[in-house]
Design a protein around this motif. Structure first.
Motif, mmCIF file in Angstrom:
data_model
loop_
_atom_site.group_PDB
_atom_site.id
_atom_site.type_symbol
_atom_site.label_atom_id
_atom_site.label_comp_id
_atom_site.label_asym_id
_atom_site.label_seq_id
_atom_site.Cartn_x
_atom_site.Cartn_y
_atom_site.Cartn_z
ATOM 1 N N ILE A 211 0.838 -1.204 0.000
ATOM 2 C CA ILE A 211 0.000 0.000 0.000
ATOM 3 C C ILE A 211 0.869 1.249 0.000
ATOM 4 N N VAL A 212 1.945 1.237 0.770
ATOM 5 C CA VAL A 212 2.861 2.388 0.794
ATOM 6 C C VAL A 212 3.437 2.641 -0.596
ATOM 7 N N LEU A 213 3.856 1.587 -1.291
ATOM 8 C CA LEU A 213 4.379 1.736 -2.653
ATOM 9 C C LEU A 213 3.301 2.286 -3.577
ATOM 10 N N ALA A 214 2.073 1.786 -3.433
ATOM 11 C CA ALA A 214 0.978 2.256 -4.278
ATOM 12 C C ALA A 214 0.666 3.718 -4.035
ATOM 13 N N VAL A 215 0.983 4.209 -2.852
ATOM 14 C CA VAL A 215 0.644 5.590 -2.482
ATOM 15 C C VAL A 215 1.733 6.582 -2.871
ATOM 16 N N ILE A 216 2.996 6.234 -2.629
ATOM 17 C CA ILE A 216 4.056 7.230 -2.818
ATOM 18 C C ILE A 216 4.325 7.513 -4.291
ATOM 19 N N ILE A 217 3.956 6.608 -5.199
ATOM 20 C CA ILE A 217 4.195 6.862 -6.626
ATOM 21 C C ILE A 217 3.299 7.971 -7.148
ATOM 22 N N PRO A 218 1.961 7.882 -7.036
ATOM 23 C CA PRO A 218 1.143 9.003 -7.516
ATOM 24 C C PRO A 218 1.352 10.278 -6.713
ATOM 25 N N ALA A 219 1.848 10.168 -5.487
ATOM 26 C CA ALA A 219 2.145 11.364 -4.693
ATOM 27 C C ALA A 219 3.490 11.979 -5.062
ATOM 28 N N ALA A 220 4.194 11.383 -6.052
ATOM 29 C CA ALA A 220 5.472 11.909 -6.563
ATOM 30 C C ALA A 220 6.517 12.031 -5.464
ATOM 31 N N GLN A 221 6.591 11.019 -4.605
ATOM 32 C CA GLN A 221 7.589 11.033 -3.541
ATOM 33 C C GLN A 221 8.899 10.428 -4.040
ATOM 34 N N TRP A 222 9.995 10.861 -3.433
ATOM 35 C CA TRP A 222 11.311 10.334 -3.781
ATOM 36 C C TRP A 222 11.309 8.831 -3.560
ATOM 37 N N PRO A 223 11.846 8.039 -4.501
ATOM 38 C CA PRO A 223 12.566 8.415 -5.727
ATOM 39 C C PRO A 223 11.703 8.389 -6.989
ATOM 40 N N PHE A 224 10.399 8.593 -6.857
ATOM 41 C CA PHE A 224 9.482 8.528 -7.995
ATOM 42 C C PHE A 224 8.967 9.916 -8.385
ATOM 43 N N GLN A 225 9.713 10.961 -8.034
ATOM 44 C CA GLN A 225 9.215 12.319 -8.249
ATOM 45 C C GLN A 225 9.325 12.797 -9.695
ATOM 46 N N ARG A 226 10.113 12.088 -10.516
ATOM 47 C CA ARG A 226 10.416 12.631 -11.842
ATOM 48 C C ARG A 226 9.203 12.663 -12.775
ATOM 49 N N TRP A 227 8.239 11.746 -12.575
ATOM 50 C CA TRP A 227 7.084 11.744 -13.480
ATOM 51 C C TRP A 227 6.298 13.051 -13.355
ATOM 52 N N LEU A 228 6.215 13.591 -12.134
ATOM 53 C CA LEU A 228 5.481 14.844 -11.941
ATOM 54 C C LEU A 228 6.247 16.021 -12.531
ATOM 55 N N ILE A 229 7.577 15.955 -12.453
ATOM 56 C CA ILE A 229 8.404 17.012 -13.050
ATOM 57 C C ILE A 229 8.233 17.020 -14.561
ATOM 58 N N GLU A 230 8.206 15.850 -15.176
ATOM 59 C CA GLU A 230 8.063 15.767 -16.634
ATOM 60 C C GLU A 230 6.650 16.100 -17.099
ATOM 61 N N SER A 231 5.673 16.007 -16.192
ATOM 62 C CA SER A 231 4.279 16.254 -16.577
ATOM 63 C C SER A 231 3.969 17.728 -16.785
ATOM 64 N N VAL A 232 4.928 18.615 -16.544
ATOM 65 C CA VAL A 232 4.664 20.046 -16.735
ATOM 66 C C VAL A 232 4.419 20.378 -18.202
ATOM 67 N N VAL A 233 4.696 19.433 -19.118
ATOM 68 C CA VAL A 233 4.419 19.678 -20.537
ATOM 69 C C VAL A 233 2.913 19.665 -20.811
ATOM 70 N N ALA A 234 2.126 19.139 -19.880
ATOM 71 C CA ALA A 234 0.675 19.129 -20.046
ATOM 72 C C ALA A 234 0.139 20.553 -19.947
ATOM 73 N N PRO A 235 -1.030 20.816 -20.540
ATOM 74 C CA PRO A 235 -1.636 22.152 -20.395
ATOM 75 C C PRO A 235 -1.797 22.526 -18.929
ATOM 76 N N THR A 236 -1.696 23.800 -18.631
ATOM 77 C CA THR A 236 -1.743 24.261 -17.244
ATOM 78 C C THR A 236 -3.000 23.828 -16.502
ATOM 79 N N PRO A 237 -4.210 23.845 -17.113
ATOM 80 C CA PRO A 237 -5.381 23.333 -16.381
ATOM 81 C C PRO A 237 -5.253 21.862 -15.996
#
Length: 506
Positions: A211-237
């Motif tokens: 459950i902890v693994l399932a939670v920290i990934i969508p929450a962009a916690q270290w060491p899985f934070q890079r997906w959220l950083i790369e998602s800034v290419v999406a439209p601002t809304p």
């Protein structure tokens, strides 16, 4: 007169029908013969489900179970929150995205994603939650790659998709394992004292770690934070709803599974990962010059603190945090276009603050923190909260009062601080009154672990203060470049000159 729990069950079909109607409205809007002006009708249809969820939430007093749904105050609150944030952002996007080639698809995907997220938190069955949480993640991936002709958006969507799949599979394994042990798919049956009694120590630890693994990934916690950083290419809304209603889903999920956590090794691991993420996220937000990446760093840190609250058993505080953070972060993303003009304005030159006023602020912070700590001196979360409250008051006092020029400005600053304090305690008590019957309070990790976490947070704060004062040192350069590297996307997810724009050239 219909009891509140009966009312919740009787209104559920109406809520689901209006939710389906809003989804069909989005699908209908995909047809090219439907006029663009239909989007305003679509917005009106989308406004109905959050209105229903608000009415039920305002009336409900007892938890209710209807088939596959668990209809307590937390479920209706989160459904209302996600759908309302989605409604506001869709209304904002009517003009913001006008002219975009994916204009129609955007509204359909957005409605689908927020609708699926709302059903996720109304679910009382593991299978239903898994289905709709998976649909929510799929919708988020499709929103990230909304501009599919842009290679970078596709790369960001692929990276996010791989991690989301890992998160979803981890949750699938945890719930299946829980079913195998307890024999029930329903939250209300498998997480009772009788159901938990059947779970052995190592089985509980394994389920909790999944459950902890399932939670920290969508929450962009270290060491899985890079997906959220790369998602800034999406439209601002899209970034707004991502940060406001989906990234913070870990707090709700942990609140639902809270009876499983008893301060064991899984809680300690969650606490450590979240603490590291707070420090890294804060550092990323300080070294980045890109506004959206600054907000991403802030979100990583804020979600880390939310998970610290969960690991310490303060689930109601975590729910309050995720809602207020969602409102705040959505506002910052939607006003991102005004940042350029704000930088063009001349900055105000402030006089050197009075040392007396600074000392007054520090003394007040110390008094507040100490008083808050003595309310529950054996509580680890209370200790961390006391230090954060005292530190926040000291900093706020310096910014609003000590740096103020003249008596009127200082009185205004004191008034703002007083109003903010009253508002904080009012919101805190209100949410506790709403959610005290819906959220379970689990056992906290041992106090030595809490002290280690607190020491790490204080060390990170001291390191930041030292770095600001020693910018010319080699150690500062190393720290700065390391944080900058953590906040950058992978090379294949970066494109200096977007090639997809060439198709618009004559």
């Amino acid at each position: 007169m219909i009891p509140s729990s009966g009312l919740s069950s009787s209104v559920l079909p109406l809520f689901l029908v209006t939710l389906i109607a809003s989804g069909l409205s989005g699908i209908l809007y995909l047809h090219p013969r439907i006029p663009l002006g239909f989007v305003r009708v679509h917005i009106k249809i989308v406004a109905i489900p959050p209105l229903i969820s608000l009415v039920v939430f305002a009336i409900i007093e007892h938890n209710g179970i209807t088939g596959l749904f668990y209809l307590d105050s937390l479920a209706w609150l989160m459904a209302f929150f996600v759908l309302t944030i989605g409604l506001i952002i869709q209304r904002f996007s009517v003009r913001y995205l006008m002219g975009d080639r994916s204009y129609r698809k955007y509204f359909a995907l957005f409605t689908f994603t927020t609708g699926a997220a709302s059903v996720t938190w109304l679910s009382g069955d593991f299978r239903l939650m898994l289905l709709f949480w998976g649909l929510t993640l799929i919708g988020l991936i499709l929103l990230i790659r909304l501009n599919k002709v842009w290679k970078i958006a596709n790369e960001a969507a692929k990276g996010s998709g791989r991690l989301f799949m890992l998160s979803w599979v981890s949750l699938l394994l945890a719930t299946t394992w829980l079913y195998q042990v307890t024999g029930h798919w329903q939250f209300s049956l498998s997480l009772t004292d009788e159901g938990l009694y059947q779970i052995g120590l190592w089985e509980r630890t394994g389920i909790n770690l999944l459950i902890v693994l399932a939670v920290i990934i969508p929450a962009a916690q270290w060491p899985f934070q890079r997906w959220l950083i790369e998602s800034v290419v999406a439209p601002t809304p899209v970034s707004a709803i991502m940060h406001a209603g989906l990234v913070n889903a870990g707090g709700i999920m942990l609140a639902r599974f809270s009876p499983l956590f008893n301060g064991d090794i899984a809680s300690i691991i969650l606490l450590m990962f979240a603490t590291i993420s707070v420090l890294i996220g804060s550092g990323i937000s300080l070294v980045q010059v890109d506004y959206k990446r600054q907000l991403v760093g802030s979100t990583i840190g804020q979600m880390g603190f939310m998970l610290i609250q969960c690991a310490l058993g303060a689930y109601i505080a975590a729910i309050i945090h995720l809602i207020l953070h969602g409102l705040f972060k959505a506002t910052l993303f939607l006003q991102a276009g005004s940042v350029v003009s704000s930088f063009s304005q001349p900055s105000l030159v402030r006089e050197k603050p009075s040392n007396v006023w600074i000392m007054v602020g520090r003394v007040l912070g110390l008094v507040l923190g100490t008083a808050f700590w003595f309310m529950e001196p054996g509580d680890g979360y209370q200790l961390i909260s006391a230090i954060i409250l005292g530190w926040s008051l000291s900093i706020s006092w310096t910014q609003l009062v000590a740096l103020g020029k003249g008596r009127i400005v200082r009185i205004a600053g004191i008034s703002i601080l007083g109003g903010a304090t009253v508002f904080y305690f009012f919101i805190h008590n209100l949410f506790y009154e709403w959610l005290h019957t819906s959220v379970y309070t689990s056992v906290q990790p041992p106090m030595p672990v809490v002290i280690i976490v607190l020491s790490l947070l204080l060390f990170g704060s001291s390191l930041g203060t030292w770095a600001v004062r020693n910018r010319s040192s080699g150690s500062f350069a190393v720290l700065y470049l390391w944080l900058l590297r953590l906040g950058e996307a992978k090379p294949r997810s970066v494109e200096s000159h977007p090639n997809y724009l060439k198709q618009y050239l004559p």
